[in-house]
Design a protein around this motif. Structure first.
Motif, PDB file in Angstrom:
ATOM      1  N   VAL A   1      45.840  48.885  38.420  1.00  0.00           N
ATOM      2  CA  VAL A   1      47.223  48.510  39.266  1.00  0.00           C
ATOM      3  C   VAL A   1      47.964  47.444  38.559  1.00  0.00           C
ATOM      4  N   GLY A   2      49.259  47.626  38.808  1.00  0.00           N
ATOM      5  CA  GLY A   2      50.175  47.001  38.109  1.00  0.00           C
ATOM      6  C   GLY A   2      51.567  47.126  38.092  1.00  0.00           C
ATOM      7  N   LEU A   3      52.505  46.173  37.752  1.00  0.00           N
ATOM      8  CA  LEU A   3      53.802  46.596  37.381  1.00  0.00           C
ATOM      9  C   LEU A   3      54.230  47.403  36.216  1.00  0.00           C
ATOM     10  N   GLN A   4      54.935  48.106  35.964  1.00  0.00           N
ATOM     11  CA  GLN A   4      55.449  48.842  34.869  1.00  0.00           C
ATOM     12  C   GLN A   4      55.656  47.722  33.949  1.00  0.00           C
ATOM     13  N   GLY A   5      55.272  47.807  32.565  1.00  0.00           N
ATOM     14  CA  GLY A   5      55.357  46.951  31.223  1.00  0.00           C
ATOM     15  C   GLY A   5      54.399  45.961  31.216  1.00  0.00           C
ATOM     16  N   ALA A   6      53.337  46.014  32.104  1.00  0.00           N
ATOM     17  CA  ALA A   6      52.321  44.794  32.190  1.00  0.00           C
ATOM     18  C   ALA A   6      51.298  45.093  31.179  1.00  0.00           C
TER      19      ALA A   6
ATOM     20  N   SER B   1      53.883  36.138  42.384  1.00  0.00           N
ATOM     21  CA  SER B   1      54.446  36.625  43.646  1.00  0.00           C
ATOM     22  C   SER B   1      53.774  38.207  43.142  1.00  0.00           C
ATOM     23  N   VAL B   2      53.964  38.858  42.288  1.00  0.00           N
ATOM     24  CA  VAL B   2      53.349  40.155  42.028  1.00  0.00           C
ATOM     25  C   VAL B   2      51.909  40.193  42.407  1.00  0.00           C
ATOM     26  N   ALA B   3      51.046  39.191  41.975  1.00  0.00           N
ATOM     27  CA  ALA B   3      49.650  39.113  42.366  1.00  0.00           C
ATOM     28  C   ALA B   3      49.433  39.225  43.949  1.00  0.00           C
ATOM     29  N   ASP B   4      50.042  38.182  44.517  1.00  0.00           N
ATOM     30  CA  ASP B   4      50.177  37.926  45.983  1.00  0.00           C
ATOM     31  C   ASP B   4      50.442  39.294  46.714  1.00  0.00           C
ATOM     32  N   GLY B   5      51.643  40.052  46.018  1.00  0.00           N
ATOM     33  CA  GLY B   5      51.992  41.197  46.730  1.00  0.00           C
ATOM     34  C   GLY B   5      51.011  42.402  46.648  1.00  0.00           C
ATOM     35  N   PHE B   6      50.266  42.578  45.493  1.00  0.00           N
ATOM     36  CA  PHE B   6      49.339  43.685  45.249  1.00  0.00           C
ATOM     37  C   PHE B   6      48.214  43.329  46.239  1.00  0.00           C
ATOM     38  N   ASN B   7      47.789  42.180  46.006  1.00  0.00           N
ATOM     39  CA  ASN B   7      46.568  41.604  46.942  1.00  0.00           C
ATOM     40  C   ASN B   7      46.809  41.921  48.565  1.00  0.00           C
ATOM     41  N   GLY B   8      47.901  41.290  49.038  1.00  0.00           N
ATOM     42  CA  GLY B   8      48.342  41.769  50.266  1.00  0.00           C
ATOM     43  C   GLY B   8      48.337  43.117  50.655  1.00  0.00           C
ATOM     44  N   ASN B   9      48.659  43.973  49.786  1.00  0.00           N
ATOM     45  CA  ASN B   9      48.930  45.334  50.315  1.00  0.00           C
ATOM     46  C   ASN B   9      47.753  46.194  50.113  1.00  0.00           C
ATOM     47  N   LEU B  10      46.921  45.804  48.832  1.00  0.00           N
ATOM     48  CA  LEU B  10      45.873  46.722  48.464  1.00  0.00           C
ATOM     49  C   LEU B  10      44.562  46.115  48.440  1.00  0.00           C
ATOM     50  N   GLY B  11      44.370  44.712  48.448  1.00  0.00           N
ATOM     51  CA  GLY B  11      43.263  43.961  48.596  1.00  0.00           C
ATOM     52  C   GLY B  11      42.406  44.116  47.099  1.00  0.00           C
ATOM     53  N   ILE B  12      42.956  43.261  46.249  1.00  0.00           N
ATOM     54  CA  ILE B  12      42.382  43.421  44.738  1.00  0.00           C
ATOM     55  C   ILE B  12      41.091  42.905  44.771  1.00  0.00           C
ATOM     56  N   ASP B  13      40.198  43.161  43.727  1.00  0.00           N
ATOM     57  CA  ASP B  13      38.947  42.514  43.600  1.00  0.00           C
ATOM     58  C   ASP B  13      38.720  41.691  42.160  1.00  0.00           C
ATOM     59  N   GLY B  14      40.082  41.626  41.275  1.00  0.00           N
ATOM     60  CA  GLY B  14      40.020  41.044  40.189  1.00  0.00           C
ATOM     61  C   GLY B  14      41.391  41.119  39.392  1.00  0.00           C
ATOM     62  N   VAL B  15      41.532  39.914  38.250  1.00  0.00           N
ATOM     63  CA  VAL B  15      42.786  40.284  37.704  1.00  0.00           C
ATOM     64  C   VAL B  15      42.439  40.367  36.078  1.00  0.00           C
ATOM     65  N   ILE B  16      43.168  40.843  35.324  1.00  0.00           N
ATOM     66  CA  ILE B  16      43.184  41.183  34.090  1.00  0.00           C
ATOM     67  C   ILE B  16      44.824  40.445  33.699  1.00  0.00           C
ATOM     68  N   ILE B  17      44.684  39.504  32.827  1.00  0.00           N
ATOM     69  CA  ILE B  17      46.386  39.100  32.439  1.00  0.00           C
ATOM     70  C   ILE B  17      46.211  39.409  30.900  1.00  0.00           C
ATOM     71  N   THR B  18      47.459  39.990  30.572  1.00  0.00           N
ATOM     72  CA  THR B  18      47.756  40.601  29.408  1.00  0.00           C
ATOM     73  C   THR B  18      48.673  39.645  28.479  1.00  0.00           C
ATOM     74  N   LYS B  19      48.895  39.775  27.477  1.00  0.00           N
ATOM     75  CA  LYS B  19      50.031  39.081  26.444  1.00  0.00           C
ATOM     76  C   LYS B  19      49.714  37.498  26.658  1.00  0.00           C
ATOM     77  N   LEU B  20      48.720  37.008  27.037  1.00  0.00           N
ATOM     78  CA  LEU B  20      48.356  35.488  27.116  1.00  0.00           C
ATOM     79  C   LEU B  20      48.553  34.793  25.523  1.00  0.00           C
ATOM     80  N   ASP B  21      48.335  35.702  24.632  1.00  0.00           N
ATOM     81  CA  ASP B  21      48.567  35.077  23.170  1.00  0.00           C
ATOM     82  C   ASP B  21      50.008  34.691  22.838  1.00  0.00           C
TER      83      ASP B  21
END
Length: 440
Positions: free
Chosen positions: A107-112, A229-249
């Motif tokens: 899951v995630g926002l468009q463009g992530a 805020s995105v992470a907080d929103g998705f976690n509050g609504n869905l209950g996420i189990d982990g995060v993948i962070i893109t474009k860190l480079d």
């Protein structure tokens, strides 16, 4: 490179501390003021900064000093420990169901970078012996299904899709289809430009229909504080189990990434450090903390090398180095192997004793690698094997063929001779500032 600005500023703070024989409370306060500013400039959430600085200050002043450490080293040790805690303490692996198929809902926002990440994750899992299936559940974004099919074909992963069906039905049908064939299902769900009720309702229905083993949130590091805020929103609504962070480079600050784990309490499982499959890296809090503090990351570097380098070629190269028979042909081959390992700046940042001695933004020139390749590829085989035969007319021919100047050719030849000497004394490289051909 990720965290570059933060890394440089923290190293400057530690450099000042190292010069002191004994640390006073005033020294610690001044150092922590600089650490606070560095973290805030890196876009770390201000509440996290406050707590982080408070913890380090308390320990730096209150802890008993180890006899083996100088006061400066003592503070660095504490900062390192607090960074590891902030990033998640231990590496968190994906968990798999005892009764396949295991379902991972992305899951995630468009463009992530969610669709690309789905493909990369599937590719990595296949390398680990799994049989993944990608599922196209984004029926709204133009060409979203086609993009997943292209990504899937890049990594040779099949893609499941049903026309004229809702995402919830597609996901459920994919699970039935996968039974006995695929042991991992990766659901590529739709995103929006921002979190809204319609999106969350759809994702909740997919969750109810498929009962995913893990819900993984894909977050773009470039969004900075918005990532929190995105992470907080998705976690509050869905209950996420982990995060993948893109474009860190591409994010020289990286503070949003530091904040996501703290705010959600959910582990960062992978980070995207480039465009290639290998650039989706398993996240190790201790290794990332070490990189941020300019202490390198030897384990990740070794793992990348093992993935990219052929063992027989490595043994042959070792023999050539011992016999002082290392040629420009060998150098070209090694450069091409290094390119497979990911962006050059990321690799140099992993080298203890080197990554913190050079300014990665200022000193490392990625384009120079392409120029060097063009020069060497414009040489004949005898010229590559024995550069001493390169006279003025040969250099003119190489210059025309490569589109590079004779001065660049001469510079490469000079640096190649220096590299041969350095490689002979590789064990001492940490004490020297290497001037490599791809540095400005």
């Amino acid at each position: 490179m990720a965290f570059e600005n933060l890394s440089l500023k923290l190293q400057e703070v530690f450099k000042n501390l190292r010069g002191k024989g004994k640390l006073t409370e005033k020294d610690v306060k001044e150092a922590m003021r600089e650490v606070r500013l560095a973290l805030l400039e890196a876009d770390v959430n201000f509440k996290i900064v406050k707590e982080f600085v408070s913890n380090v200050s308390t320990k730096a002043i209150g802890d008993e000093l180890f006899s083996s450490l100088t006061p400066g080293q003592h503070v660095i040790k504490i900062v390192n420990e607090e960074l590891v805690t902030l990033l998640g303490t231990t590496h968190s692996k994906l968990t798999f169901s005892n009764k396949p198929p295991t379902v991972f809902m992305m899951v995630g926002l468009q463009g992530a970078g969610k669709t690309t990440t789905c493909g990369k994750l599937a590719g990595l899992l296949r390398k680990e012996g799994k049989k993944p299936l990608l599922v196209a559940c984004d029926i709204y974004r133009p060409a979203a299904v086609k993009q997943l099919q292209v990504v899937g074909s890049t990594y040779n992963i099949p893609v499941f899709f049903k026309e004229n069906e809702k995402p919830q039905q597609i996901a459920k049908a994919a699970i039935e289809f996968a039974k006995g064939i695929h042991d991992v299902i990766i659901l590529d769900t739709a995103g929006r430009l921002h979190i809204d009720e319609e999106l969350m309702n759809e994702l909740s229905e997919i969750k109810q229909n498929t009962v995913p083993h893990e819900i993984l949130l894909v977050v773009d590091a470039m969004t900075g504080q918005d990532a929190v805020s995105v992470a907080d929103g998705f976690n509050g609504n869905l209950g996420i189990d982990g995060v993948i962070i893109t474009k860190l480079d591409g994010d020289t600050r990286g503070g949003g990434a530091l904040s996501v784990r703290y705010v959600t309490g959910k582990p960062i499982k992978y980070v995207g450090m480039g465009e290639k499959l290998e650039d989706l890296e398993v996240f190790y809090p201790d290794r990332m903390a070490s990189r941020i503090l300019g202490m390198g990351d030897v384990m990740s570097l070794i793992e990348k090398a093992q993935q990219s380098f052929d063992e027989n070629e490595a043994l042959a190269l070792e023999k050539k180095l011992k016999n002082q028979d290392f040629s420009l042909e060998d150098f070209l081959n090694q450069m091409q192997q290094i390119k497979k390992m990911g962006p050059l700046k990321n690799l140099i940042s992993m080298m203890p004793g080197i990554g913190n001695k050079i300014n990665l933004e200022k000193d490392v020139d990625e384009k120079s690698m392409l120029h060097i390749e063009a020069i060497i590829q414009s040489m004949t085989k005898p010229e590559r094997e024995n550069p001493s035969i390169l006279n003025a007319s040969r250099k003119r021919r190489i210059s025309k063929g490569s589109g590079r100047s004779i001065q660049e050719i001469n510079k490469l030849l000079k640096q190649f001779e220096e590299i041969k000497k350095i490689m002979k004394q590789f064990s001492n490289m940490g004490s020297k500032k290497m001037k490599l051909p791809f540095m400005k």
